[in-house]
Design a protein around this motif. Structure first.
Motif, PDB file in Angstrom:
ATOM      1  N   LYS A 106      -0.368  16.202 -12.113  1.00  0.00           N
ATOM      2  CA  LYS A 106      -1.135  16.274 -10.874  1.00  0.00           C
ATOM      3  C   LYS A 106      -1.170  14.940 -10.135  1.00  0.00           C
ATOM      4  N   MET A 107      -1.279  15.066  -8.829  1.00  0.00           N
ATOM      5  CA  MET A 107      -1.614  13.945  -7.950  1.00  0.00           C
ATOM      6  C   MET A 107      -3.025  14.246  -7.459  1.00  0.00           C
ATOM      7  N   ILE A 108      -3.916  13.313  -7.615  1.00  0.00           N
ATOM      8  CA  ILE A 108      -5.259  13.454  -7.056  1.00  0.00           C
ATOM      9  C   ILE A 108      -5.423  12.310  -6.076  1.00  0.00           C
ATOM     10  N   LEU A 109      -5.716  12.653  -4.829  1.00  0.00           N
ATOM     11  CA  LEU A 109      -5.777  11.607  -3.815  1.00  0.00           C
ATOM     12  C   LEU A 109      -6.794  11.934  -2.743  1.00  0.00           C
ATOM     13  N   THR A 110      -7.273  10.881  -2.139  1.00  0.00           N
ATOM     14  CA  THR A 110      -8.111  10.993  -0.950  1.00  0.00           C
ATOM     15  C   THR A 110      -7.455  10.198   0.159  1.00  0.00           C
ATOM     16  N   THR A 111      -7.665  10.643   1.361  1.00  0.00           N
ATOM     17  CA  THR A 111      -7.244   9.931   2.563  1.00  0.00           C
ATOM     18  C   THR A 111      -8.065  10.507   3.703  1.00  0.00           C
ATOM     19  N   PRO A 112      -8.396   9.734   4.705  1.00  0.00           N
ATOM     20  CA  PRO A 112      -9.188  10.299   5.795  1.00  0.00           C
ATOM     21  C   PRO A 112      -8.429  11.411   6.528  1.00  0.00           C
ATOM     22  N   ILE A 113      -9.096  12.551   6.707  1.00  0.00           N
ATOM     23  CA  ILE A 113      -8.595  13.646   7.535  1.00  0.00           C
ATOM     24  C   ILE A 113      -9.531  13.698   8.736  1.00  0.00           C
ATOM     25  N   TYR A 114      -8.974  13.525   9.918  1.00  0.00           N
ATOM     26  CA  TYR A 114      -9.790  13.406  11.127  1.00  0.00           C
ATOM     27  C   TYR A 114     -10.134  14.785  11.683  1.00  0.00           C
ATOM     28  N   GLU A 115     -11.429  15.058  11.739  1.00  0.00           N
ATOM     29  CA  GLU A 115     -11.928  16.336  12.219  1.00  0.00           C
ATOM     30  C   GLU A 115     -11.434  16.594  13.640  1.00  0.00           C
ATOM     31  N   GLY A 116     -10.900  17.779  13.871  1.00  0.00           N
ATOM     32  CA  GLY A 116     -10.411  18.155  15.192  1.00  0.00           C
ATOM     33  C   GLY A 116      -8.979  17.712  15.462  1.00  0.00           C
ATOM     34  N   LYS A 117      -8.432  16.851  14.612  1.00  0.00           N
ATOM     35  CA  LYS A 117      -7.042  16.413  14.784  1.00  0.00           C
ATOM     36  C   LYS A 117      -6.151  17.428  14.078  1.00  0.00           C
ATOM     37  N   ILE A 118      -5.327  18.118  14.839  1.00  0.00           N
ATOM     38  CA  ILE A 118      -4.456  19.147  14.273  1.00  0.00           C
ATOM     39  C   ILE A 118      -3.182  18.524  13.729  1.00  0.00           C
ATOM     40  N   LYS A 119      -2.586  17.637  14.489  1.00  0.00           N
ATOM     41  CA  LYS A 119      -1.308  17.034  14.108  1.00  0.00           C
ATOM     42  C   LYS A 119      -1.515  15.582  13.704  1.00  0.00           C
ATOM     43  N   THR A 120      -0.928  15.205  12.583  1.00  0.00           N
ATOM     44  CA  THR A 120      -1.003  13.835  12.092  1.00  0.00           C
ATOM     45  C   THR A 120      -0.398  12.871  13.107  1.00  0.00           C
ATOM     46  N   GLU A 121      -1.024  11.707  13.250  1.00  0.00           N
ATOM     47  CA  GLU A 121      -0.607  10.689  14.218  1.00  0.00           C
ATOM     48  C   GLU A 121      -0.185   9.409  13.502  1.00  0.00           C
ATOM     49  N   ARG A 122       1.034   8.963  13.795  1.00  0.00           N
ATOM     50  CA  ARG A 122       1.477   7.654  13.301  1.00  0.00           C
ATOM     51  C   ARG A 122       0.909   6.593  14.230  1.00  0.00           C
ATOM     52  N   ARG A 123       0.259   5.591  13.631  1.00  0.00           N
ATOM     53  CA  ARG A 123      -0.379   4.538  14.420  1.00  0.00           C
ATOM     54  C   ARG A 123       0.381   3.218  14.383  1.00  0.00           C
ATOM     55  N   ALA A 124       1.175   3.013  13.325  1.00  0.00           N
ATOM     56  CA  ALA A 124       1.931   1.765  13.197  1.00  0.00           C
ATOM     57  C   ALA A 124       3.114   2.002  12.271  1.00  0.00           C
ATOM     58  N   HIS A 125       4.105   1.125  12.392  1.00  0.00           N
ATOM     59  CA  HIS A 125       5.305   1.219  11.548  1.00  0.00           C
ATOM     60  C   HIS A 125       5.721  -0.196  11.164  1.00  0.00           C
ATOM     61  N   TYR A 126       5.962  -0.387   9.847  1.00  0.00           N
ATOM     62  CA  TYR A 126       6.490  -1.660   9.365  1.00  0.00           C
ATOM     63  C   TYR A 126       8.003  -1.608   9.475  1.00  0.00           C
ATOM     64  N   GLY A 127       8.602  -2.582  10.094  1.00  0.00           N
ATOM     65  CA  GLY A 127      10.063  -2.624  10.208  1.00  0.00           C
ATOM     66  C   GLY A 127      10.590  -4.010   9.907  1.00  0.00           C
ATOM     67  N   PRO A 128      11.916  -4.173   9.954  1.00  0.00           N
ATOM     68  CA  PRO A 128      12.509  -5.476   9.642  1.00  0.00           C
ATOM     69  C   PRO A 128      12.100  -6.571  10.622  1.00  0.00           C
ATOM     70  N   ASN A 129      11.664  -6.174  11.819  1.00  0.00           N
ATOM     71  CA  ASN A 129      11.251  -7.150  12.821  1.00  0.00           C
ATOM     72  C   ASN A 129       9.733  -7.247  12.944  1.00  0.00           C
ATOM     73  N   GLY A 130       9.016  -6.759  11.930  1.00  0.00           N
ATOM     74  CA  GLY A 130       7.563  -6.829  11.960  1.00  0.00           C
ATOM     75  C   GLY A 130       6.935  -5.464  12.146  1.00  0.00           C
ATOM     76  N   VAL A 131       5.699  -5.465  12.628  1.00  0.00           N
ATOM     77  CA  VAL A 131       4.938  -4.224  12.789  1.00  0.00           C
ATOM     78  C   VAL A 131       5.011  -3.772  14.237  1.00  0.00           C
ATOM     79  N   GLN A 132       5.304  -2.495  14.399  1.00  0.00           N
ATOM     80  CA  GLN A 132       5.278  -1.874  15.722  1.00  0.00           C
ATOM     81  C   GLN A 132       4.019  -1.016  15.783  1.00  0.00           C
ATOM     82  N   HIS A 133       3.164  -1.263  16.781  1.00  0.00           N
ATOM     83  CA  HIS A 133       1.912  -0.524  16.929  1.00  0.00           C
ATOM     84  C   HIS A 133       2.085   0.569  17.973  1.00  0.00           C
ATOM     85  N   PHE A 134       1.577   1.759  17.654  1.00  0.00           N
ATOM     86  CA  PHE A 134       1.601   2.886  18.585  1.00  0.00           C
ATOM     87  C   PHE A 134       0.200   3.211  19.084  1.00  0.00           C
TER      88      PHE A 134
END
Length: 143
Positions: A51-79
């Motif tokens: 088993k995997m047992i995990l918690t992570t925030p699930i945002y009430e009313g948010k239907i589709k998951t949103e990417r907020r940032a990405h780590y890349g070779p040139n640093g962090v890109q914020h969305f």
């Protein structure tokens, strides 16, 4: 190693296949760069029935998951506006890369197709478990 504790990259674990009975991650998945790799690695390293047992925030009313940032070779890109959570090994905190929505269980199934997913929403006044972000995911390796 950090202060005597082994630290692994959840996206590229160094463990052999099918050796664990349990992965337990509490409020980690909203900070990873590629959750699909994390779930593939956890699935790979779990024994059948594990088993995997995990918690992570699930945002009430948010239907589709949103990417907020990405780590890349040139640093962090914020969305979105940068957001950080507390981190016991860094005063800078941990960058939030995702806000998960109600599609999270479906995403887990896509990322770990040999697994099943149960979401439990805790509500226990005796234990003081009230308010937002009470979801616990129990993911079981089927085959």
């Amino acid at each position: 190693m950090h202060e005597g504790y082994r630290c692994e990259n959840l996206e590229a674990l160094t463990f052999a296949d099918a050796i664990f009975d349990l992965h337990c991650h509490l409020d980690v998945m909203e900070h990873v760069n590629d959750p699909s790799l994390c779930f593939a690695e956890m699935q790979r390293t779990l024994k059948v029935g594990g088993k995997m047992i995990l918690t992570t925030p699930i945002y009430e009313g948010k239907i589709k998951t949103e990417r907020r940032a990405h780590y890349g070779p040139n640093g962090v890109q914020h969305f979105a506006e940068p957001e950080y959570h507390g981190n016991p090994i860094s005063n800078e905190g941990s960058l939030v890369t995702f806000h998960y929505g109600s599609d999270f269980a479906d995403l887990i199934l896509a990322w770990a197709p040999k697994c099943s997913v149960n979401m439990i929403t805790l509500n226990d006044t005796y234990l003081g478990v009230l308010g937002k972000f009470r979801e616990v995911f129990v993911v079981t390796r089927r085959n």
